[in-house]
Design an enzyme around this catalytic site. Structure first.
Site, short mmCIF file in Angstrom:
data_model
loop_
_atom_site.label_atom_id
_atom_site.label_comp_id
_atom_site.label_asym_id
_atom_site.label_seq_id
_atom_site.Cartn_x
_atom_site.Cartn_y
_atom_site.Cartn_z
N ARG A 92 0.83 -1.34 -0.02
CA ARG A 92 -0.36 0.03 0.58
C ARG A 92 0.89 1.06 0.26
NH1 ARG A 92 -3.13 -4.59 1.81
NH2 ARG A 92 -0.84 -4.62 3.06
N THR A 93 2.06 1.74 0.93
CA THR A 93 2.46 2.23 0.72
C THR A 93 3.32 3.22 -0.09
OG1 THR A 93 2.98 1.91 3.48
CG2 THR A 93 4.37 3.61 2.14
N LYS A 110 25.20 -4.72 -3.61
CA LYS A 110 26.80 -4.67 -3.52
C LYS A 110 27.17 -3.67 -2.09
CE LYS A 110 26.73 -3.12 -9.03
NZ LYS A 110 26.36 -1.91 -9.93
N ARG A 142 11.79 3.83 3.62
CA ARG A 142 11.26 2.77 3.63
C ARG A 142 12.45 1.50 4.57
NH1 ARG A 142 5.86 -1.36 3.98
NH2 ARG A 142 4.52 0.63 4.60
N HIS A 184 5.58 5.85 11.50
CA HIS A 184 4.77 5.75 10.01
C HIS A 184 4.04 6.80 10.07
CE1 HIS A 184 3.55 3.59 5.99
NE2 HIS A 184 3.51 2.97 6.46
N1 ASP Z 1 1.98 -1.79 6.69
C1 ASP Z 1 1.37 -1.59 8.12
C2 ASP Z 1 3.45 -1.31 8.36
O1 ASP Z 1 4.18 -1.23 7.73
C3 ASP Z 1 1.86 -2.21 9.43
C4 ASP Z 1 2.20 -3.16 8.95
O2 ASP Z 1 2.75 -4.55 8.49
O3 ASP Z 1 1.12 -4.30 9.78
O4 ASP Z 1 3.85 -0.80 9.70
#
Ligand code: ASP
Length: 333
Positions: free
Chosen positions: A81-82, A111, A132, A160
Site C-alpha cells: 500500500r505505501t 553491492k 522505508r 510511520h
Molecule cells: N503496513 C503497515 C506497516 O508497514 C502495517 C504492517 O505491516 O503490519 O507498518
C-alpha cells in the site's frame, strides 16, 4: 544498515526542491520524519487538500500540479500500500517515479552501498525521496545527508507518519470529529510503528485511549509517557471483549513477525485477537474498525461487509493524503 563513519553535513531545515512555491503550508522543502512535526492547524490544511485531491481523482482522474517533478521510492522492506499509493499519488499529479521498491536487491544496495550514498544518488535525479527501512532512525539518517526532502515510509519499529495521517483523516471523515472519541488499539502495540505514530498524533486531541495487548506487546514507554504528559485517560487490558462495547474506533494490528528475534515468542502471541461478527455484535452502532493492513487473521472476512469496517476506505484515503503531502513538500499547496 551500512552507513559511513563521516558526519552528516550541516544544512538548513528547508531543502532544495528547485521549484518556486505557489503557497507555503509550512511543509515546502521539509522532511517528513515523525508525526511530532504536525499541529492541529497544519493537519487541517493537509486534510483539506486531501479532500480536494479526492475530488480531482473522482472527477477527472488526474491533474498536472506536479508535472515535471520526480519522486524516488526507496524501499528496503516489503510494501504494497505505501509504495503503490505513493506511486499512484505522484502519477495522478502528473509527476514520475523512480521505483526502487521490489528491486532493491538489484540496485547497488546489494553491492554494499551505504544508505547516505544511495540517497545522495537518488536526489541527484529526484525532487523528493520516500524511504522505508528496517532500522529505527534510518529515515532521519537519510534526511541528515540529503539535500532534498525525505519522507519516512516506515523506519523499523519506529514511526510511520504518513500512515498516521491517513488513519487520522479516516477517523475524521468517518466519524466527523476526533475530540471526544474513545480509541481502542489492539494487537502488537510494541513493534507496530503505525500504532506509535497514530497514538502520538492523537495526543493533539482530547481522546481516551484503550490499549489491548499481551504483556510482551505492550505500548513502549516513550509513547505512553507522551500520552501521560497530556493527561489523557488510558486503560490497558489483555482482553478485547472488555473494551469493544465502549470504543468509537477499534484499531487492530498484525503481530509484526519480522521484529521478533525469538520466533517461539511470536507463535505464542500471533493468534490472540480476532475481530469476528460475534464480537461486532457487542460494538456500538456508530463506530469503525480500522487496520493498517496487511491482515493475517486479525479480522474475519465476514466482517468486511459490515458498514463499520473502514479498513478498505482507510487504505484508499492513503492515496489522497500522499497526494496532499507530495504537493505540500514540493511547494504547491
Ligand atoms: N503496513 C503497515 C506497516 O508497514 C502495517 C504492517 O505491516 O503490519 O507498518
Amino acid at each position: 544498515m551500512a552507513t559511513t563513519e563521516s558526519k552528516a553535513p550541516a544544512k538548513d531545515s528547508r531543502k532544495k526542491v528547485g521549484l518556486a512555491p505557489n503557497l507555503d503550508s509550512g511543509f515546502y522543502g521539509q522532511d517528513i520524519i515523525s508525526v511530532s512535526q504536525f499541529t492541529r492547524e497544519n493537519l487541517e490544511h493537509i486534510f483539506g487538500v486531501a479532500e480536494e485531491m479526492r475530488a480531482i481523482v473522482k472527477r477527472v482522474g488526474s491533474s498536472d500540479l506536479l508535472k515535471g517533478t520526480v519522486l524516488a521510492c526507496l524501499f528496503y522492506e516489503p510494501s504494497t500500500r505505501t509504495s503503490s499509493s505513493f506511486i499512484a499519488a505522484m502519477s495522478r499529479l502528473g509527476g514520475t517515479v523512480i521505483p526502487i521498491t521490489q528491486g532493491v536487491q538489484f540496485s547497488s544496495v546489494s553491492k554494499g552501498e551505504s544508505l547516505p550514498d544511495t540517497v545522495r544518488t537518488l536526489e541527484s535525479y529526484a525532487d523528493v525521496i520516500v524511504i522505508r527501512h528496517p532500522e529505527m532512525g534510518s529515515a532521519q539518517t537519510a534526511a541528515d545527508y540529503a539535500q532534498k526532502p525525505i519522507i519516512n515510509g516506515g523506519d523499523g519499529a519506529g514511526e510511520h507518519p504518513t500512515q498516521a495521517l491517513l488513519d487520522l483523516f479516516t477517523i475524521k471523515e468517518e466519524l466527523g470529529q476526533i475530540d471526544g472519541l474513545s480509541v481502542g488499539m489492539v494487537g502488537d502495540l510494541r513493534f507496530g510503528r503505525t500504532v506509535h505514530s497514530l497514538a502520538r498524533l492523537l495526543c493533539l486531541y482530547d481522546v481516551q485511549f484503550n490499549f489491548v495487548a499481551p504483556e510482551i506487546l505492550r505500548l513502549p514507554l516513550d509513547v505512553m509517557n507522551e500520552i501521560r504528559k497530556r493527561n489523557l485517560p488510558v486503560t490497558e487490558t489483555y482482553d478485547v471483549a472488555e473494551i469493544v462495547a465502549d470504543v468509537d474506533v477499534l484499531y487492530i494490528t498484525r503481530v509484526q513477525k519480522e521484529r521478533f528475534s525469538d520466533l517461539a515468542q511470536y507463535e505464542e502471541v500471533k493468534d490472540l485477537y480476532a475481530i469476528t461478527p460475534e464480537l461486532m455484535e457487542k460494538a456500538k452502532e456508530k463506530m469503525i474498525v480500522m487496520h493498517p493492513l496487511p491482515r493475517v487473521g486479525e479480522i474475519s472476512y465476514a466482517v468486511d461487509s459490515d458498514p463499520r469496517a473502514a479498513y478498505f476506505r482507510q487504505m484508499e484515503n492513503g492515496m489522497y493524503i500522499r497526494m496532499a503531502l507530495l504537493a505540500a513538500v514540493l511547494g504547491k499547496v
